[in-house]
Motif scaffolding. Sequence first.
Motif, PDB file in Angstrom:
ATOM      1  N   GLU A   3       0.860  -1.196   0.000  1.00  0.00           N
ATOM      2  CA  GLU A   3       0.000   0.000   0.000  1.00  0.00           C
ATOM      3  C   GLU A   3       0.900   1.252   0.000  1.00  0.00           C
ATOM      4  O   GLU A   3       1.805   1.372   0.828  1.00  0.00           O
ATOM      5  CB  GLU A   3      -0.891  -0.081   1.246  1.00  0.00           C
ATOM      6  CG  GLU A   3      -1.935   0.989   1.371  1.00  0.00           C
ATOM      7  CD  GLU A   3      -1.377   2.225   2.006  1.00  0.00           C
ATOM      8  OE1 GLU A   3      -1.659   3.308   1.466  1.00  0.00           O
ATOM      9  OE2 GLU A   3      -0.659   2.120   2.997  1.00  0.00           O
ATOM     10  N   HIS A  51      -8.544  -0.422  -9.612  1.00  0.00           N
ATOM     11  CA  HIS A  51      -9.049  -0.022  -8.301  1.00  0.00           C
ATOM     12  C   HIS A  51      -8.066  -0.315  -7.182  1.00  0.00           C
ATOM     13  O   HIS A  51      -8.399  -0.217  -6.020  1.00  0.00           O
ATOM     14  CB  HIS A  51     -10.381  -0.720  -8.000  1.00  0.00           C
ATOM     15  CG  HIS A  51     -11.546   0.158  -8.227  1.00  0.00           C
ATOM     16  ND1 HIS A  51     -11.848   0.646  -9.448  1.00  0.00           N
ATOM     17  CD2 HIS A  51     -12.462   0.656  -7.393  1.00  0.00           C
ATOM     18  CE1 HIS A  51     -12.932   1.396  -9.358  1.00  0.00           C
ATOM     19  NE2 HIS A  51     -13.318   1.420  -8.102  1.00  0.00           N
ATOM     20  N   ALA A  52      -6.881  -0.725  -7.507  1.00  0.00           N
ATOM     21  CA  ALA A  52      -5.889  -0.926  -6.459  1.00  0.00           C
ATOM     22  C   ALA A  52      -4.568  -0.385  -6.999  1.00  0.00           C
ATOM     23  O   ALA A  52      -4.375  -0.298  -8.203  1.00  0.00           O
ATOM     24  CB  ALA A  52      -5.765  -2.405  -6.128  1.00  0.00           C
ATOM     25  N   LEU A  53      -3.697  -0.010  -6.114  1.00  0.00           N
ATOM     26  CA  LEU A  53      -2.424   0.554  -6.537  1.00  0.00           C
ATOM     27  C   LEU A  53      -1.342  -0.470  -6.302  1.00  0.00           C
ATOM     28  O   LEU A  53      -1.297  -1.116  -5.271  1.00  0.00           O
ATOM     29  CB  LEU A  53      -2.135   1.821  -5.739  1.00  0.00           C
ATOM     30  CG  LEU A  53      -3.184   2.927  -5.913  1.00  0.00           C
ATOM     31  CD1 LEU A  53      -2.946   4.032  -4.909  1.00  0.00           C
ATOM     32  CD2 LEU A  53      -3.132   3.473  -7.327  1.00  0.00           C
ATOM     33  N   GLU A  85       3.144   1.984  -9.050  1.00  0.00           N
ATOM     34  CA  GLU A  85       2.478   3.270  -8.770  1.00  0.00           C
ATOM     35  C   GLU A  85       3.058   3.899  -7.507  1.00  0.00           C
ATOM     36  O   GLU A  85       3.279   5.099  -7.446  1.00  0.00           O
ATOM     37  CB  GLU A  85       0.969   3.077  -8.598  1.00  0.00           C
ATOM     38  CG  GLU A  85       0.204   2.852  -9.894  1.00  0.00           C
ATOM     39  CD  GLU A  85       0.230   1.420 -10.360  1.00  0.00           C
ATOM     40  OE1 GLU A  85       0.880   0.580  -9.705  1.00  0.00           O
ATOM     41  OE2 GLU A  85      -0.390   1.129 -11.396  1.00  0.00           O
TER      42      GLU A  85
END
Lengths: 145, 433
Positions: free
Chosen positions: A41, A90-92, A96
């Motif tokens: 995350e 929808h997720a990193l 990124e």
Amino acid sequence: MSAGTIIIGIGNRFRGDDALGPLVVDALKGRGLEAVEHSGEPAGLMEIWAGRENVVLVDCVFSGAASGTIHEFDLIAEKLPANFSRATSHALGIAEAVEFARVLGKMPPAFRFLGVEGEQVQQGAPLSPVVGDAVAILIEQLSGA
Amino acid sequence: MADKRNTTIEVDYLARVEGEGNMFIEIKDGELQELRFGIHEPPRFFEAFLKDRKFTEAPDITARICGICPVAYQMSSVHAMEDALQAQITPWIREMRRFFYCGEHIQSHILHAYLLHAPDFLGYESSIHMAADFPKEVEHGLQLKKVGNEIMEIIGGRAVHPINIRVGGFYKAPTRKQMRDIIPVLEKAREMARESCKWVATLPFPDFDRDYTYVCVHHPDEYAFSEGNIVSNKGLNIPASAFNDTFEEIHVEHSNALHCRFRDGGGCYHMGPLARIVNNFDQLPDDSKALADEIGLTRNVMNPFKSILARALETYYCTGEALRIAKEYELPEQPYIDLDVKAGIGHAMTEAPRGGLYHRYRIDDEGLIKEAQLTIPTSQNQAMIEDDLRDFVPKFMHLSDDKLQWHCEQAIRNYDPCISCATHFLNLTVKRS
């Protein structure tokens, strides 16, 4: 490894070869090195590497290369290839996170990515043998560096 | 731009949406001929997987439908099962489910508002490009998303596909220390969320108001997440058990996700943060109402592009609600209730970040699932997305193909569609012939 170094292992230890990041962390901790397991995350990752001199990210990748291939990138000099990111819209992903850090001026001075090409991410499966061999090489490399 | 333009805009894979969808727009002699918003993600057959599984497995199986809104799947399934078993949860469980839902709304709303939708308003290809010019805002976005994840880890065991949820409550209660330690984090998050609302209010909104029927869950005493009747701004007020009597799902050829509409000919309806703001404005606490006023989010907002404002405001609300729950936290005697298994039919609709998620189950006297129905927010919003585009394209026909396509994709993202949930979204084709 020098002071100020941290190894961050990314992955899910219950999903086959995706466990390799956490397993590398386990092995390096056992040898007294500073290593931490993380989900990938972005904000949490940036917090971990804030103020660090030397950061190494370890993750399982699926780029199309032969299983067990070790990929190394100097993240200061280059971006991770797009196909190394497991992000969905929808997720990193890690790529990124690194690019956000680059744009936001939050890159550590030395920053490497070590990836091992995975073979499978089956729930509950152990590491594939060929991936396990690559992980052993990686652990020795990181321990001696 | 000539009035009698002929063009086709075709987007085979829509970007910055979850899952795979497409858009096709054909304009002939300056008139909109055909418009389709299709979802070509293949069907996933979860309702069939559930058959003959134990009722206790529903929250973990259905959570796998989505990595972004697993909480909604878990909450709708546990509430529906508890309805089938006529079980009453404790106030502690109820409160912690609200805490759990705050985490999901924060992380999902922030990801969509900052990283997927804001670049549309400002003309950036992605949030990474946007971050170079708006570093503070993007950093706030990343920090807030992390706070959402932390809440989910505390109560759910982990941020994605939480594992601490069971029919009747939770497997394990968070420790006092976990709940105490999140308090300063939430206090800081609350200030970032307030600043985010003010920043989002400065974005340029296309002048585009509609006459929506907004549908959501409503509770008279609190801003509803998971308990209450299904209501609309046009007088609907039904229990979840009347869902199938009120709404119907229909198949359209160009989409693998079923469209939803009122059975009585009332057409399609709009779900999600705008619906909740309009229908549940009175249940917002005073500070959230005041902030809504300050950022121009009114209780009769009808501009779908302002959904980003509603997401920002709900994020602010959720930081405050989570803070309240953390401050009042006490350890329970037991974090779940014991259940008596019996045959029954249960229904529930809870509020996923992108809209109402309806579950219905029939279980037998051994607790095996004999029937399951999952009606997904993006599936329910799909017809309304097309309806918006049919209204939007003629009004913005003067735009170049590139700009028209940009705004049409933005209009789809107003709904934060979760296509793989809906199975379930985007290729865009604009055809001017």
